[in-house]
Design a protein around this motif. Structure first.
Motif, PDB file in Angstrom:
ATOM      1  N   THR A  92     -11.989 -16.512   4.924  1.00  0.00           N
ATOM      2  CA  THR A  92     -10.544 -16.612   5.160  1.00  0.00           C
ATOM      3  C   THR A  92      -9.811 -15.479   4.451  1.00  0.00           C
ATOM      4  OG1 THR A  92     -10.701 -19.009   5.321  1.00  0.00           O
ATOM      5  CG2 THR A  92      -8.508 -18.089   4.911  1.00  0.00           C
ATOM      6  N   PHE A  93      -8.868 -14.872   5.176  1.00  0.00           N
ATOM      7  CA  PHE A  93      -8.068 -13.793   4.578  1.00  0.00           C
ATOM      8  C   PHE A  93      -7.180 -14.334   3.470  1.00  0.00           C
ATOM      9  CE2 PHE A  93      -3.944 -11.675   4.303  1.00  0.00           C
ATOM     10  CZ  PHE A  93      -4.340 -10.404   3.940  1.00  0.00           C
ATOM     11  N   ARG A  94      -7.093 -13.551   2.385  1.00  0.00           N
ATOM     12  CA  ARG A  94      -6.100 -13.814   1.339  1.00  0.00           C
ATOM     13  C   ARG A  94      -5.516 -12.471   0.940  1.00  0.00           C
ATOM     14  NH1 ARG A  94      -9.242 -17.358  -2.957  1.00  0.00           N
ATOM     15  NH2 ARG A  94      -9.096 -15.326  -3.959  1.00  0.00           N
ATOM     16  N   PRO A  95      -4.250 -12.480   0.456  1.00  0.00           N
ATOM     17  CA  PRO A  95      -3.623 -11.203   0.098  1.00  0.00           C
ATOM     18  C   PRO A  95      -4.363 -10.425  -0.983  1.00  0.00           C
ATOM     19  CG  PRO A  95      -1.972 -12.916   0.297  1.00  0.00           C
ATOM     20  CD  PRO A  95      -3.305 -13.597   0.399  1.00  0.00           C
ATOM     21  N   ASP A  96      -5.207 -11.097  -1.762  1.00  0.00           N
ATOM     22  CA  ASP A  96      -5.941 -10.365  -2.800  1.00  0.00           C
ATOM     23  C   ASP A  96      -7.299  -9.849  -2.313  1.00  0.00           C
ATOM     24  OD1 ASP A  96      -6.997 -12.901  -2.570  1.00  0.00           O
ATOM     25  OD2 ASP A  96      -7.409 -13.148  -4.693  1.00  0.00           O
ATOM     26  N   MET A  97      -7.443  -9.778  -1.011  1.00  0.00           N
ATOM     27  CA  MET A  97      -8.695  -9.275  -0.454  1.00  0.00           C
ATOM     28  C   MET A  97      -8.946  -7.852  -0.951  1.00  0.00           C
ATOM     29  SD  MET A  97      -9.819  -9.068   3.546  1.00  0.00           S
ATOM     30  CE  MET A  97      -9.677  -7.371   3.987  1.00  0.00           C
ATOM     31  N   PRO A  98     -10.132  -7.579  -1.537  1.00  0.00           N
ATOM     32  CA  PRO A  98     -10.379  -6.219  -2.020  1.00  0.00           C
ATOM     33  C   PRO A  98     -10.514  -5.221  -0.873  1.00  0.00           C
ATOM     34  CG  PRO A  98     -12.341  -7.595  -2.290  1.00  0.00           C
ATOM     35  CD  PRO A  98     -11.254  -8.492  -1.787  1.00  0.00           C
ATOM     36  N   LEU A  99     -10.179  -3.984  -1.165  1.00  0.00           N
ATOM     37  CA  LEU A  99     -10.314  -2.879  -0.201  1.00  0.00           C
ATOM     38  C   LEU A  99      -9.443  -3.058   1.043  1.00  0.00           C
ATOM     39  CD1 LEU A  99     -12.307  -0.748  -1.282  1.00  0.00           C
ATOM     40  CD2 LEU A  99     -13.251  -2.976  -1.830  1.00  0.00           C
ATOM     41  N   PHE A 100      -8.381  -3.840   0.929  1.00  0.00           N
ATOM     42  CA  PHE A 100      -7.546  -4.131   2.100  1.00  0.00           C
ATOM     43  C   PHE A 100      -7.060  -2.845   2.778  1.00  0.00           C
ATOM     44  CE2 PHE A 100      -3.340  -4.914   3.980  1.00  0.00           C
ATOM     45  CZ  PHE A 100      -3.666  -5.884   4.909  1.00  0.00           C
ATOM     46  N   HIS A 101      -6.733  -1.830   1.981  1.00  0.00           N
ATOM     47  CA  HIS A 101      -6.167  -0.607   2.562  1.00  0.00           C
ATOM     48  C   HIS A 101      -7.234   0.316   3.155  1.00  0.00           C
ATOM     49  CE1 HIS A 101      -2.363  -1.910   1.116  1.00  0.00           C
ATOM     50  NE2 HIS A 101      -2.808  -1.978  -0.126  1.00  0.00           N
ATOM     51  N   ARG A 102      -8.490  -0.109   3.027  1.00  0.00           N
ATOM     52  CA  ARG A 102      -9.565   0.716   3.602  1.00  0.00           C
ATOM     53  C   ARG A 102     -10.262   0.025   4.770  1.00  0.00           C
ATOM     54  NH1 ARG A 102     -12.688   4.589  -0.382  1.00  0.00           N
ATOM     55  NH2 ARG A 102     -12.667   5.684   1.594  1.00  0.00           N
ATOM     56  N   VAL A 103      -9.832  -1.174   5.139  1.00  0.00           N
ATOM     57  CA  VAL A 103     -10.531  -1.905   6.201  1.00  0.00           C
ATOM     58  C   VAL A 103      -9.811  -1.784   7.540  1.00  0.00           C
ATOM     59  CG1 VAL A 103     -11.504  -3.573   4.557  1.00  0.00           C
ATOM     60  CG2 VAL A 103      -9.381  -4.123   5.788  1.00  0.00           C
ATOM     61  N   VAL A 104     -10.513  -2.250   8.562  1.00  0.00           N
ATOM     62  CA  VAL A 104      -9.976  -2.311   9.922  1.00  0.00           C
ATOM     63  C   VAL A 104     -10.242  -3.724  10.443  1.00  0.00           C
ATOM     64  CG1 VAL A 104     -10.338  -1.463  12.287  1.00  0.00           C
ATOM     65  CG2 VAL A 104     -10.334   0.152  10.377  1.00  0.00           C
ATOM     66  N   PHE A 105      -9.269  -4.314  11.112  1.00  0.00           N
ATOM     67  CA  PHE A 105      -9.484  -5.615  11.756  1.00  0.00           C
ATOM     68  C   PHE A 105      -9.622  -5.378  13.261  1.00  0.00           C
ATOM     69  CE2 PHE A 105      -6.644  -8.049   8.467  1.00  0.00           C
ATOM     70  CZ  PHE A 105      -7.600  -7.814   7.488  1.00  0.00           C
ATOM     71  N   THR A 106     -10.619  -6.009  13.864  1.00  0.00           N
ATOM     72  CA  THR A 106     -10.779  -5.869  15.317  1.00  0.00           C
ATOM     73  C   THR A 106     -10.870  -7.247  15.964  1.00  0.00           C
ATOM     74  OG1 THR A 106     -13.183  -5.963  15.623  1.00  0.00           O
ATOM     75  CG2 THR A 106     -12.261  -3.866  14.824  1.00  0.00           C
ATOM     76  N   SER A 107     -10.783  -7.221  17.284  1.00  0.00           N
ATOM     77  CA  SER A 107     -10.951  -8.449  18.052  1.00  0.00           C
ATOM     78  C   SER A 107     -12.388  -8.929  17.937  1.00  0.00           C
ATOM     79  CB  SER A 107     -10.619  -8.173  19.519  1.00  0.00           C
ATOM     80  OG  SER A 107     -11.042  -9.248  20.324  1.00  0.00           O
ATOM     81  N   ILE A 108     -12.562 -10.235  18.104  1.00  0.00           N
ATOM     82  CA  ILE A 108     -13.910 -10.802  18.110  1.00  0.00           C
ATOM     83  C   ILE A 108     -14.527 -10.707  19.507  1.00  0.00           C
ATOM     84  CG2 ILE A 108     -13.320 -13.194  18.693  1.00  0.00           C
ATOM     85  CD1 ILE A 108     -15.316 -13.961  16.423  1.00  0.00           C
ATOM     86  N   ASN A 109     -13.719 -10.313  20.466  1.00  0.00           N
ATOM     87  CA  ASN A 109     -14.232 -10.139  21.833  1.00  0.00           C
ATOM     88  C   ASN A 109     -14.970  -8.797  21.911  1.00  0.00           C
ATOM     89  OD1 ASN A 109     -13.066 -12.565  22.632  1.00  0.00           O
ATOM     90  ND2 ASN A 109     -11.121 -11.573  23.085  1.00  0.00           N
ATOM     91  N   GLY A 125       0.797  -1.222   0.000  1.00  0.00           N
ATOM     92  CA  GLY A 125       0.000   0.000   0.000  1.00  0.00           C
ATOM     93  C   GLY A 125       0.827   1.268   0.000  1.00  0.00           C
ATOM     94  N   TYR A 126       2.148   1.113   0.067  1.00  0.00           N
ATOM     95  CA  TYR A 126       3.022   2.289   0.156  1.00  0.00           C
ATOM     96  C   TYR A 126       3.738   2.567  -1.172  1.00  0.00           C
ATOM     97  CZ  TYR A 126       1.982   2.236   5.106  1.00  0.00           C
ATOM     98  OH  TYR A 126       1.311   2.270   6.307  1.00  0.00           O
ATOM     99  N   ASP A 127       2.991   2.518  -2.241  1.00  0.00           N
ATOM    100  CA  ASP A 127       3.472   2.965  -3.556  1.00  0.00           C
ATOM    101  C   ASP A 127       4.787   2.318  -3.978  1.00  0.00           C
ATOM    102  OD1 ASP A 127       1.280   4.718  -3.550  1.00  0.00           O
ATOM    103  OD2 ASP A 127       2.428   6.189  -2.401  1.00  0.00           O
ATOM    104  N   GLY A 128       4.930   1.048  -3.723  1.00  0.00           N
ATOM    105  CA  GLY A 128       6.121   0.348  -4.192  1.00  0.00           C
ATOM    106  C   GLY A 128       7.364   0.572  -3.354  1.00  0.00           C
ATOM    107  N   LYS A 129       7.254   1.281  -2.256  1.00  0.00           N
ATOM    108  CA  LYS A 129       8.429   1.499  -1.403  1.00  0.00           C
ATOM    109  C   LYS A 129       8.841   0.174  -0.760  1.00  0.00           C
ATOM    110  CE  LYS A 129       7.163   6.216  -0.130  1.00  0.00           C
ATOM    111  NZ  LYS A 129       6.818   7.124   0.985  1.00  0.00           N
ATOM    112  N   SER A 130      10.140  -0.052  -0.669  1.00  0.00           N
ATOM    113  CA  SER A 130      10.577  -1.287  -0.030  1.00  0.00           C
ATOM    114  C   SER A 130      11.755  -1.055   0.903  1.00  0.00           C
ATOM    115  CB  SER A 130      10.950  -2.335  -1.080  1.00  0.00           C
ATOM    116  OG  SER A 130      11.990  -1.842  -1.901  1.00  0.00           O
ATOM    117  N   ASP A 131      12.533  -0.008   0.678  1.00  0.00           N
ATOM    118  CA  ASP A 131      13.687   0.246   1.532  1.00  0.00           C
ATOM    119  C   ASP A 131      13.269   1.154   2.697  1.00  0.00           C
ATOM    120  OD1 ASP A 131      16.901   0.055   1.330  1.00  0.00           O
ATOM    121  OD2 ASP A 131      16.272   1.923   2.294  1.00  0.00           O
TER     122      ASP A 131
END
Lengths: 69, 170
Positions: B32-49, A34-40
């Motif tokens: 189940t989470f996968r790296p191709d989950m859409p909107l990943f950068h707009r979500v929040v994960f919280t505890s189930i408690n 999510g950081y625009d390709g930054k890696s270093d």
């Protein structure tokens, strides 16, 4: 050690800690993408570094809970 | 504050489409989470408690998540407490959805409320859609994933307001 190498090692450590190690690796990689390709480390702003570290920290806490129920 | 359950098919605009996309993905992967989950950068994960009294403990906060915008940089190790301190009424009002999702409900809601920005004389109506569902990260117990997006009406408001008044809503 650059950030990516550091996080790769972290991911391996977490893989040992949790059965869902591959999930954690995917999570950290996706977060970094999510950081625009930054890696270093030098490329990240101080605020971005804080975000990354705090997200990892909070997620590990969450996963400890999800491990124990 | 009004919180109304809404069928995601009836959620309007881009926000509605994005909530439907994430829901479809979660159905496809059985949560189940996968790296191709859409909107990943707009979500929040919280505890189930989730007690229903407060927003549960927060883990991952997407860098483009609505909640991150409204916290204006105040993020530490206990994000949920920071929200509680900033707006206890909001915390209490929206906590119920997390408790229902923790029980296995797929939560789709329209949240409408009024906020009074600092220095403002009038309340400003804000509205947003939210999804809360269970998400498995390889651990025996799931966490919760929350996607909150301004409705099309709120987005128009956003364009008209030069300040961050609307952001207090979440």
């Amino acid at each position: 050690m650059d950030l990516q190498a550091f996080l790769n090692e972290e991911a391996e450590c977490y893989a040992d800690m949790f059965d869902g190690g591959l999930v954690i690796r995917g999570f950290i990689s996706t977060m970094l993408e999510g950081y625009d390709g930054k890696s270093d480390w030098q490329e990240f702003t101080p605020q971005e570094r804080d975000e990354i570290v705090m997200n990892c920290h909070r997620m590990i806490e969450l996963l400890r809970q999800a491990e124990e129920g | 504050m009004h919180i109304k359950r809404v069928d995601p098919a009836n959620m309007k605009g881009l926000a509605g489409q994005q909530i439907q996309d994430l829901d479809a993905f979660l159905r496809h992967t059985s949560g189940t989470f996968r790296p191709d989950m859409p909107l990943f950068h707009r979500v929040v994960f919280t505890s189930i408690n989730a007690s229903g009294d407060h927003i549960p403990q927060i883990g991952y906060v997407g860098k483009e998540s609505y909640i991150k915008e409204i916290m204006e940089g105040q993020f530490g190790s206990d994000f949920a407490s920071a929200i509680r301190n900033q707006d206890p009424r909001f915390d209490e009002a929206v906590a119920g959805g997390f408790a229902r999702a923790a029980q296995g409900d797929r939560v789709f809601e329209l949240v409408e409320m009024e906020v009074t920005p600092p220095g403002a004389l009038q309340n400003i109506p804000v509205s947003y859609y939210r999804l809360i569902e269970r998400l498995w990260l390889g651990t025996p117990h799931p966490v919760l994933v929350n996607l909150t997006l301004p409705t099309p009406a709120q987005f128009r408001e956003h364009l008209l307001l030069p300040d961050k008044a609307h952001l207090l809503a979440n």
